[in-house]
Design an enzyme around this catalytic site. Structure first.
Site, PDB file in Angstrom:
ATOM      1  N   LYS A 115       0.784  -1.231   0.000  1.00  0.00           N
ATOM      2  CA  LYS A 115       0.000   0.000   0.000  1.00  0.00           C
ATOM      3  C   LYS A 115       0.823   1.293   0.000  1.00  0.00           C
ATOM      4  O   LYS A 115       0.482   2.246   0.702  1.00  0.00           O
ATOM      5  CB  LYS A 115      -0.939   0.031   1.217  1.00  0.00           C
ATOM      6  CG  LYS A 115      -1.959  -1.062   1.238  1.00  0.00           C
ATOM      7  CD  LYS A 115      -2.786  -1.024   2.485  1.00  0.00           C
ATOM      8  CE  LYS A 115      -1.990  -1.465   3.700  1.00  0.00           C
ATOM      9  NZ  LYS A 115      -2.853  -1.813   4.826  1.00  0.00           N
ATOM     10  N   ASP A 142      -5.309  -5.117  10.977  1.00  0.00           N
ATOM     11  CA  ASP A 142      -6.598  -4.401  11.005  1.00  0.00           C
ATOM     12  C   ASP A 142      -7.798  -5.337  10.823  1.00  0.00           C
ATOM     13  O   ASP A 142      -8.874  -5.097  11.391  1.00  0.00           O
ATOM     14  CB  ASP A 142      -6.650  -3.245   9.988  1.00  0.00           C
ATOM     15  CG  ASP A 142      -6.252  -3.654   8.573  1.00  0.00           C
ATOM     16  OD1 ASP A 142      -5.853  -4.821   8.371  1.00  0.00           O
ATOM     17  OD2 ASP A 142      -6.339  -2.808   7.667  1.00  0.00           O
TER      18      ASP A 142
END
Ligand code: BGC
Length: 472
Positions: A175, A211
């Site tokens: 990312k 997450d």
């Protein structure tokens, strides 16, 4: 009406419109995945998941199936005050979280967003962790918490090989992060070292959390049948509770452990070649991590806008859009933001938004162009939703078979900007899951701040388990 999301239906009065439709559709065809294809993708993922869990096959698996050392979901008796760090989503955040047993609620007492500038995202690991430690110090001061040493949950949303709940080695950045000297290192150590370099405060125990795990755990306090966590945001991934006897890499046969699938890496061995379009290949080639996270690059917010841009550009080159004239902006990588897709697909204001966005991109558009742009957005986001559905269906089908059930009722905790903000992403995903996992009844719960509250929950559950083991 001006047009709908499939504007160029064949009944257009003009032959030229019809031929334009057909030509546009021809370019979009590779994005349309049939139910059979999705079933096939799901079957491939199933194999890869088994490979990832295996003792001797995991090191060459593209779907890493990482043990998280989270062995239990909340039982509702957890409580206390916690700090949480959240790195790897849209923002970096520091939070103070309180778990209230009486009300079965997790409260966010306060939180602060700290920007991570691009030069830190691509700089040295030392700089990154110094920055994190500085943000934490500032937050502790603002909350007058510096004197207390609260347990810390660290949501670190990158693939990590976890050895224990507080030992977590970064496998690779994803990312858009690429800090040197962190891959292969224990992230907890790097954080502690940075805090010691400052020398002006300390932290007690640290629990490392992906997450997806945070999301599952934060929903799990409200709904104890929540045993899957899924993120469709900047990146994409899911975790779920697997039977310990199938987790061959960790000692023990009893009970369950949460597995972080890291499904973003699916396809990195080339097994999705037939699904990839020329646009996906281009996105991969120009990314900072070519060849890795193939599945993620077809799905998540970091890449969807860029896929749309490349398709628009191609259609322009083919003279099917903007009279064949691209603008400087359309030629610039990253100029078509993923949030534009959601805006353009808005059911009521979408077409107006499309016009504004095309104008902002300095394009000379007409109504048909705006409608084609909308069709492109719809096609790319639908594929993303359906691919996610195939992956999620693989997980729920697996849980059902693991437990020898004819029918499984389960809950998925979900978070991420794409899932939350896109007008019909969640509907499309859920519809496809129903088709791909017909024997499972899946409830979707949007997690309220899973990365923040969930990290506290993981820490709280770890504390509860530690206490319980002392009491027996
Ligand atoms: C990371 C995962 C994370 C996901 C969603 C991916 O790029 O590898 O660890 O869960 O993004 O944030």
């Amino acid at each position: 009406s001006d047009c709908d999301s499939s504007p160029l239906v064949n009944q257009g009065p003009f032959g030229s419109e019809l031929s334009l439709t057909l030509q546009v559709q021809k370019h979009l065809e590779p994005f349309r995945l049939s139910l059979e294809k999705l079933q096939d993708v799901s079957a491939r993922l199933r194999k890869d998941m088994i490979r990832g869990l295996g003792k001797h096959s995991h090191h060459r698996a593209s779907v890493k199936m990482l043990p998280t050392f989270v062995r239990a979901t909340p039982d509702g008796t957890e409580k206390g005050d916690f700090l949480a760090l959240d790195l790897g989503g849209t923002n970096f955040r520091v939070l103070h979280v309180r778990v209230l047993e009486e009300e079965q609620r997790v409260l966010k007492m306060d939180s602060q967003i700290c920007a991570i500038p691009q030069d830190i995202m691509l700089g040295t690991g030392e700089k990154l962790f110094d920055h994190i430690a500085a943000c934490l110090a500032e937050f502790l001061d603002s909350q007058k918490l510096r004197g207390q040493t609260l347990p810390l949950g660290f949501t670190f949303s990158f693939p990590c090989e976890q050895k224990e709940i507080d030992k977590s080695i970064l496998i690779r950045w994803t990312k858009g992060f690429n800090c040197s000297g962190v891959e292969g290192e224990d992230v907890v150590n790097l954080l502690k070292e940075a805090i010691h370099r400052r020398g002006d405060y300390d932290i007690s125990s640290v629990a490392m959390v992906n997450d997806t795990v945070g999301t599952m755990m934060s929903c799990g306090y409200r709904d104890q049948s929540c045993e899957i966590g899924m993120i469709i945001g900047t990146g994409t991934n899911a975790c779920y509770m697997e039977e310990m006897k199938n987790v061959k890499r960790v000692e023990g046969e009893d009970g369950r452990m949460c597995i972080n699938t890291e499904w973003g890496g699916f396809g990195d061995d080339g097994c999705l070649k037939d699904v990839l379009t020329e646009f996906d290949e281009e996105v991969d080639k120009t990314s900072i991590n070519p060849g890795v996270h193939t599945f993620e690059k077809m799905i998540s917010g970091m890449y969807l806008g860029e896929i749309v841009r490349l398709v628009l550009l191609k259609l322009t080159e083919e003279k099917l859009l903007f009279r064949g004239c691209p603008s400087e902006a359309l030629l610039t990588p990253g100029s078509f933001e993923t949030r534009f897709i959601s805006e353009i697909e808005e059911p009521d204001s979408g077409l107006e938004n499309a016009k504004k966005i095309l104008t902002k991109l300095d394009l000379d558009w007409d109504l048909v162009d705006a409608c084609v742009a909308r069709l492109v957005c719809d096609t790319v986001s639908s594929r993303s939703a359906r691919l996610c559905a195939a992956a999620l269906a693989t997980i729920v089908n697996r849980i059902r078979i693991n437990r020898g059930l004819d029918h499984l009722k389960t809950t998925v905790g979900v978070d991420g900007t794409v899932y939350r903000k896109h007008p019909n992403f969640s509907d499309e995903l859920q519809a496809a899951v129903r088709l791909l996992a017909p024997k499972c009844d899946v409830t979707f719960l949007i997690s309220e701040d899973g990365s923040g509250k969930g990290a506290a929950m993981v820490t709280a559950v770890a504390q509860r388990l530690a206490l319980q083991s002392l009491c027996v």
